[in-house]
Design an enzyme around this catalytic site. Sequence first.
Site, PDB file in Angstrom:
ATOM      1  N   ASP A  22       0.825  -0.533   0.207  1.00  0.00           N
ATOM      2  CA  ASP A  22      -0.587   0.015  -0.038  1.00  0.00           C
ATOM      3  C   ASP A  22       0.308   1.129   0.478  1.00  0.00           C
ATOM      4  O   ASP A  22       1.895   1.716   1.104  1.00  0.00           O
ATOM      5  CB  ASP A  22      -0.782   0.236   1.406  1.00  0.00           C
ATOM      6  CG  ASP A  22      -1.756   1.072   1.457  1.00  0.00           C
ATOM      7  OD1 ASP A  22      -1.507   1.846   0.349  1.00  0.00           O
ATOM      8  OD2 ASP A  22      -2.449   1.514   2.709  1.00  0.00           O
ATOM      9  N   ASN A  24      -0.131   4.518  -0.453  1.00  0.00           N
ATOM     10  CA  ASN A  24      -0.675   5.738   0.207  1.00  0.00           C
ATOM     11  C   ASN A  24      -1.449   5.742   1.073  1.00  0.00           C
ATOM     12  O   ASN A  24      -2.314   6.697   2.009  1.00  0.00           O
ATOM     13  CB  ASN A  24      -1.663   5.918  -1.036  1.00  0.00           C
ATOM     14  CG  ASN A  24      -2.919   5.754  -1.230  1.00  0.00           C
ATOM     15  OD1 ASN A  24      -3.069   4.477  -0.935  1.00  0.00           O
ATOM     16  ND2 ASN A  24      -3.816   6.070  -2.276  1.00  0.00           N
ATOM     17  N   ASP A  26      -3.732   4.026   3.328  1.00  0.00           N
ATOM     18  CA  ASP A  26      -5.275   3.822   2.883  1.00  0.00           C
ATOM     19  C   ASP A  26      -5.827   2.038   3.161  1.00  0.00           C
ATOM     20  O   ASP A  26      -7.169   1.903   3.502  1.00  0.00           O
ATOM     21  CB  ASP A  26      -6.193   3.551   1.032  1.00  0.00           C
ATOM     22  CG  ASP A  26      -5.847   3.150  -0.215  1.00  0.00           C
ATOM     23  OD1 ASP A  26      -4.480   2.193   0.660  1.00  0.00           O
ATOM     24  OD2 ASP A  26      -6.506   3.587  -0.503  1.00  0.00           O
ATOM     25  N   ASP A  30      -1.973  -1.302  -3.903  1.00  0.00           N
ATOM     26  CA  ASP A  30      -1.991  -0.360  -4.985  1.00  0.00           C
ATOM     27  C   ASP A  30      -0.978  -0.382  -6.147  1.00  0.00           C
ATOM     28  O   ASP A  30       0.152  -1.678  -6.218  1.00  0.00           O
ATOM     29  CB  ASP A  30      -2.337   1.197  -5.288  1.00  0.00           C
ATOM     30  CG  ASP A  30      -1.290   1.318  -3.984  1.00  0.00           C
ATOM     31  OD1 ASP A  30      -0.177   1.160  -3.481  1.00  0.00           O
ATOM     32  OD2 ASP A  30      -1.754   2.056  -2.672  1.00  0.00           O
ATOM     33  N   ASP A  99      -5.613 -11.174 -15.103  1.00  0.00           N
ATOM     34  CA  ASP A  99      -6.385 -11.906 -14.965  1.00  0.00           C
ATOM     35  C   ASP A  99      -7.391 -11.614 -16.312  1.00  0.00           C
ATOM     36  O   ASP A  99      -7.443 -10.538 -16.255  1.00  0.00           O
ATOM     37  CB  ASP A  99      -6.899 -11.548 -13.609  1.00  0.00           C
ATOM     38  CG  ASP A  99      -7.048 -12.668 -12.333  1.00  0.00           C
ATOM     39  OD1 ASP A  99      -7.697 -13.980 -13.879  1.00  0.00           O
ATOM     40  OD2 ASP A  99      -6.842 -13.379 -12.241  1.00  0.00           O
ATOM     41  N   ASP A 206      -9.859 -16.871 -15.453  1.00  0.00           N
ATOM     42  CA  ASP A 206     -10.841 -17.049 -14.442  1.00  0.00           C
ATOM     43  C   ASP A 206     -11.854 -18.504 -15.098  1.00  0.00           C
ATOM     44  O   ASP A 206     -12.714 -17.853 -16.307  1.00  0.00           O
ATOM     45  CB  ASP A 206     -11.148 -16.092 -13.982  1.00  0.00           C
ATOM     46  CG  ASP A 206     -11.136 -16.712 -12.548  1.00  0.00           C
ATOM     47  OD1 ASP A 206     -10.673 -16.333 -11.788  1.00  0.00           O
ATOM     48  OD2 ASP A 206     -12.845 -16.168 -12.448  1.00  0.00           O
ATOM     49  N   GLU A 263      -7.471 -21.288 -16.112  1.00  0.00           N
ATOM     50  CA  GLU A 263      -7.886 -21.918 -14.192  1.00  0.00           C
ATOM     51  C   GLU A 263      -9.094 -22.715 -14.836  1.00  0.00           C
ATOM     52  O   GLU A 263     -10.281 -22.315 -15.254  1.00  0.00           O
ATOM     53  CB  GLU A 263      -8.391 -20.895 -13.288  1.00  0.00           C
ATOM     54  CG  GLU A 263      -8.331 -21.506 -12.100  1.00  0.00           C
ATOM     55  CD  GLU A 263      -9.366 -20.551 -11.396  1.00  0.00           C
ATOM     56  OE1 GLU A 263      -9.623 -20.551 -10.764  1.00  0.00           O
ATOM     57  OE2 GLU A 263     -10.638 -20.379 -12.180  1.00  0.00           O
ATOM     58  N   HIS A 338      -4.033 -17.324  -4.683  1.00  0.00           N
ATOM     59  CA  HIS A 338      -4.980 -16.328  -3.764  1.00  0.00           C
ATOM     60  C   HIS A 338      -6.074 -17.231  -3.439  1.00  0.00           C
ATOM     61  O   HIS A 338      -6.887 -16.665  -2.361  1.00  0.00           O
ATOM     62  CB  HIS A 338      -5.602 -15.468  -4.722  1.00  0.00           C
ATOM     63  CG  HIS A 338      -6.158 -15.039  -5.554  1.00  0.00           C
ATOM     64  ND1 HIS A 338      -6.163 -15.848  -7.171  1.00  0.00           N
ATOM     65  CD2 HIS A 338      -7.444 -15.229  -5.771  1.00  0.00           C
ATOM     66  CE1 HIS A 338      -6.786 -16.451  -7.527  1.00  0.00           C
ATOM     67  NE2 HIS A 338      -8.087 -15.836  -7.280  1.00  0.00           N
ATOM     68  N   ASP A 339      -6.837 -18.526  -4.222  1.00  0.00           N
ATOM     69  CA  ASP A 339      -7.642 -19.150  -2.959  1.00  0.00           C
ATOM     70  C   ASP A 339      -7.707 -20.327  -2.027  1.00  0.00           C
ATOM     71  O   ASP A 339      -8.176 -20.772  -1.955  1.00  0.00           O
ATOM     72  CB  ASP A 339      -8.217 -19.961  -4.581  1.00  0.00           C
ATOM     73  CG  ASP A 339      -8.728 -19.067  -5.632  1.00  0.00           C
ATOM     74  OD1 ASP A 339      -9.682 -17.497  -4.709  1.00  0.00           O
ATOM     75  OD2 ASP A 339      -9.168 -19.271  -6.167  1.00  0.00           O
TER      76      ASP A 339
HETATM   77  O1  TEU Z   1     -12.054 -19.744  -8.567  1.00  0.00           O
HETATM   78  C1  TEU Z   1     -12.348 -20.402  -9.724  1.00  0.00           C
HETATM   79  C2  TEU Z   1     -13.079 -21.540  -8.912  1.00  0.00           C
HETATM   80  O2  TEU Z   1     -13.307 -22.551  -9.159  1.00  0.00           O
HETATM   81  C3  TEU Z   1     -12.745 -21.516  -7.049  1.00  0.00           C
HETATM   82  O3  TEU Z   1     -14.580 -21.701  -6.954  1.00  0.00           O
HETATM   83  C4  TEU Z   1     -12.534 -22.014  -6.287  1.00  0.00           C
HETATM   84  O4  TEU Z   1     -12.507 -23.199  -6.752  1.00  0.00           O
HETATM   85  C5  TEU Z   1     -12.423 -21.418  -4.622  1.00  0.00           C
HETATM   86  O5  TEU Z   1     -11.871 -20.256  -4.325  1.00  0.00           O
HETATM   87  C6  TEU Z   1     -11.569 -22.729  -4.019  1.00  0.00           C
HETATM   88  O6  TEU Z   1     -11.871 -22.230  -2.634  1.00  0.00           O
HETATM   89  C7  TEU Z   1     -11.798 -18.663  -9.602  1.00  0.00           C
HETATM   90  C8  TEU Z   1     -11.057 -17.262  -8.934  1.00  0.00           C
HETATM   91  O7  TEU Z   1      -9.774 -17.889  -8.419  1.00  0.00           O
HETATM   92  C9  TEU Z   1     -11.385 -16.905  -7.141  1.00  0.00           C
HETATM   93  O8  TEU Z   1     -10.649 -16.577  -6.527  1.00  0.00           O
HETATM   94  C10 TEU Z   1     -12.946 -16.049  -8.194  1.00  0.00           C
HETATM   95  O9  TEU Z   1     -13.486 -16.111  -6.248  1.00  0.00           O
HETATM   96  C11 TEU Z   1     -13.810 -17.173  -8.456  1.00  0.00           C
HETATM   97  O10 TEU Z   1     -13.060 -17.461  -9.799  1.00  0.00           O
HETATM   98  C12 TEU Z   1     -14.980 -16.270  -9.147  1.00  0.00           C
HETATM   99  O11 TEU Z   1     -14.417 -15.607 -10.324  1.00  0.00           O
HETATM  100 CA    CA Z   2      -3.593   2.386  -1.374  1.00  0.00          CA
END
Ligand code: TEU
Ligand code: CA
Length: 568
Positions: A22, A24, A26, A30, A99, A206, A263, A338-339
């Site tokens: 971050d 700035n 907030d 970013d 993405d 995605d 994905e 990130h999932d």
């Molecule tokens: O994830 C797709 C997906 O299949 C998700 O259900 C994923 O399996 C789940 O997050 C795992 O627990 C993509 C993105 O990576 C995710 O961050 C998004 O929330 C999702 O698509 C909707 O765009």
């Molecule tokens: Ca920021």
Amino acid sequence: MTQDIDFRRSVVYQIYPRSFADSNGDGVGDLPGIIQHLDYIADLGVTDIWLSPIYASPNDDNGYDISDYRAIMAEFGTLDDFDRLVHEAQKRGLRIIMDLVVNHTSDEHEWFQQSRSSRDNPYRDYYIWRDPSGYTTEGKPIPPNNWISCFSPSAWEWDEPTQQFYLHLFSTKQPDLNWDNPKVRAEVYDLMRFWLDRGVSGFRMDVINAISKDPEFPDDPRVTAGGRESSLYLIANGPRVHEFLREMRREVLDDYSTLTVGETPDTTVADGLAYAGFNRGELNMVFTFEHMMLDGNPDGYGKWWDGKVDVPTLKQNLAHWQEGLAGKAWNSLYWNNHDQPRVVSRFGDDSPQWRVTSATMLATTLHMMCGTPYIYQGEEIGMTNVAFPELSDYDDIEQRNAYAQYVDKAKIFSHEQMMHYIHARGRDNARTPMQWSATKNAGFSTGTPWLKINPNYRELNAERDVADPRGVYQYYQRLIELRKKYPVIIDGDFQLLSPDDPYTFSYLRRTKTDTLLVTSNFTEHERSVAVDSNPGYRLILSNYEDKEKTTPESPLRGYETRVWLAST
Ligand code: TEU
Ligand code: CA
């Protein structure tokens, strides 16, 4: 037709911009924050940066719900910042991968606003609208089928003014686009060109395997039988998906030099070959989910569980992909995104004694396989899961929905159980802010971070790890250097050794001239591995120091990993 970039030699670093840096104060990461840390990323040796979505979004799902594909999220910066990011990245030899979230938009996107305004609006057919299948005795409309969405009970949302349901595989604020409409596809190709012309080098797509829906909209038999998991498995890999991806290549990708990764949840090796086969004209590679599902709930409650996968199951699954795609398609290699929860907590041991050793062991096991490695921010310093005490400490829509379904509504899990599962598997494990230093807010922000920091940042942070020759960051540097130095890491075949050994994960990679042997111990106890002696082996990497005494046969110490090379 332009040549694809050399994706076989890429190493990709994924940034989740909201949690990266971050600039700035907030509390939200970013684009200028990313620019400030480009040297940190470049010094790792990676070739590409994949940015999780940075488009305008009301953030129901943190940017995976896009309201304008041609604008930058206000909190993240401006198009000027973006151009500067591309330029500064290029100066350091880094490409930017965007993405591409086009299975759905935000309900706040102009297309959906138009679409829902009336049944005869020209945008009506941009989304998937259906009549109710009937009405309850109280006169309530019944959805067209029983599909369950990933983030809410039904995949259908009733629209009172126009008296129809719209489909949303994710949240109610993420309506699915209708890819059968050629206008929708043309819009997507257009926005892809917009970003490619601005200097991006490809896309992570995605849930791209969900874009084509079965026109029959059949009921989900698993739901009929009482199941509670999402119907994504049924919808995935629909009838026209390959046609659409080839059209995308002809219409857009053929004109640019790109890296493309799909994905693709609920995808088998056979599907992987179809999406990423070398001569298929579709994608360069896909993300398999199979190795991420092995430790799911045994009673059919999705990912919500805290058990561990056993080593044979994990390595046999990865080997299945290695062998299945060999010579025909290309693998992507990942432990984290990130999932997903943090890999050192999931498949390693995040206690102070073993954290660094198991993180480097896992990295080695992954990076020496055949495919393009993906590193998720913080993985390169061994960041761990977090266990916040309250549900209100968390942000993620998937976690909040799962809690509502499994605890509040169905009462399948107690509060304590569910919190335990969130600690083990929740997506926010990956989304706590990047730990840059031991200073306030881990150096992520001078303000109040949008999501709490993992309290272990005082000991675990980039400043400290980068400076440590025995740390995780410098180890990742060495792994990436090896990949650049030894072609066998790119070109070698793959053979799993001792597939049933419950403690270790070992394999060979071979070309005509080279043999690479990788042996990893997935436990804290000393373990021996059965390997073929080859007098030519020399140790090219290990996460323990006393290299002189070691031979390929000597037992592996706790979480030890070794990479041996023999050349003729
Ligand atoms: O994830 C797709 C997906 O299949 C998700 O259900 C994923 O399996 C789940 O997050 C795992 O627990 C993509 C993105 O990576 C995710 O961050 C998004 O929330 C999702 O698509 C909707 O765009
Ligand atoms: Ca920021």
